[in-house]
Structure formats: structure tokens, C-alpha cells
Design a protein around this motif. Structure first.
Motif: not given
Length: 170
Positions: A74-90, A123-131
Motif C-alpha cells: 500500500p502507498v499513502d499517495g494520491p490516486v486518480f481513477e475515472a471510468s465509464d462503460r468502455r474506458a478507464k484511466m488510473v 456533452g460530458k466527455r472528459y479527455t486525458v492525453t498522455v504525451h
């Protein structure tokens, strides 16, 4: 006159045709590859490596095995998680993981050049792009349950980026 049947061009290689070519993508190796394709180790080197491994095993405590990664710790740092029916980001201490349907990719923090977020005007789309530093980008769109989640997700992702991304940049 002699005619050939089929295409005379060579098959193309690269990210557009071979998903395993993309760094960070976790997919099975190409079907044409076998274990014989890699360079062979010389017998002396292989014996020396096995001797080093057995010496390390004798010196290691019985509770922890040197081959086992400590990912479950276990790590005490922050975690971000978002998902919908098809996509997931952690995003957490290990890096950023994106998945869409059955495709997944993982980026360690040292493989990331920037992380960008965008929201749709309507709409309700949240886009995250990793460069990545080699000028590639990997976007993922997640449909939020409500537009009010955008601010919450932005603050959670900023907390993760501040905790882990800035550390490795120095």
C-alpha cells in the motif's frame, strides 16, 4: 508479358500496423516471433548468471523473494481513477494506465512528457492525453456521469501529477 499476382510492395511496419510497436502498450507479442529469434547466451555467461541468482537467493530473507515485485504494497499517495462503460484511466505511484475495451497501455512516470486534460464544450466527455518525450500522444475519452465531475476529476488528477510527476522531473 509476365505478370505477377498480388502486391509487389513490402508490408509496412510500425505503430499503425503492429500494436506491439507502441511503447507502453501491453499486448501479446507478434505471432511470428519465437524464442529462437532472440540472441543466444553463451553457456559460460548463463552458468555465471545462475550462480549469482542462487547466491542472491541464499542471502535473501525467507519472508521476501527477490523476484517478487512489491506492487501490492500500500502507498499513502494520491490516486486518480475515472471510468465509464468502455474506458478507464488510473494514475497512481506506478504511473498512468489507460484502457479502452480490451486494449490497455501503461506509462511509467519517466516515460511521460506531459499530461493534458480537455473537456467538451457540450456533452460530458472528459479527455486525458498522455504525451511521451518522443512526440507521441495517447488520448482517452471518458464519459462523466455529470459535467460537475469535471472539476473534481481535474483536482484529483492535479494532486497525483503534483505528487509523482514533478518528483521525477527534477
Amino acid at each position: 508479358m509476365e505478370q505477377r499476382i498480388g502486391s509487389s510492395s513490402q508490408p509496412l511496419e510500425g505503430a499503425g500496423f503492429d500494436p506491439a510497436f507502441i511503447p507502453g502498450l501491453t499486448s501479446p507479442a507478434s505471432a511470428g516471433r519465437t524464442g529462437d529469434d532472440g540472441p543466444e547466451k553463451e553457456p559460460e555467461v548463463a552458468e555465471a548468471e545462475s550462480d549469482e541468482e542462487s547466491a542472491a537467493e541464499r542471502e535473501a530473507p525467507a519472508a521476501a523473494s527477490p523476484a517478487e515485485p512489491e506492487e501490492d504494497a500500500p502507498v499513502d499517495g494520491p490516486v486518480f481513477e475515472a471510468s465509464d462503460r468502455r474506458a478507464k484511466m488510473v494514475a497512481d505511484h506506478r504511473g498512468v494506465r489507460l484502457s479502452l475495451d480490451d486494449q490497455e497501455c501503461e506509462f511509467r512516470w519517466d516515460e511521460i512528457g506531459a499530461v493534458e486534460t480537455a473537456t467538451a464544450r457540450f456533452g460530458k466527455r472528459y479527455t486525458v492525453t498522455v504525451h511521451t518525450p518522443d512526440r507521441r500522444w495517447y488520448p482517452i475519452e471518458i464519459e462523466a456521469p455529470a459535467r460537475s465531475r469535471f472539476a473534481e476529476w481535474d483536482s484529483q488528477l492535479d494532486a497525483v501529477l503534483d505528487a509523482y510527476f514533478e518528483e521525477d522531473a527534477d
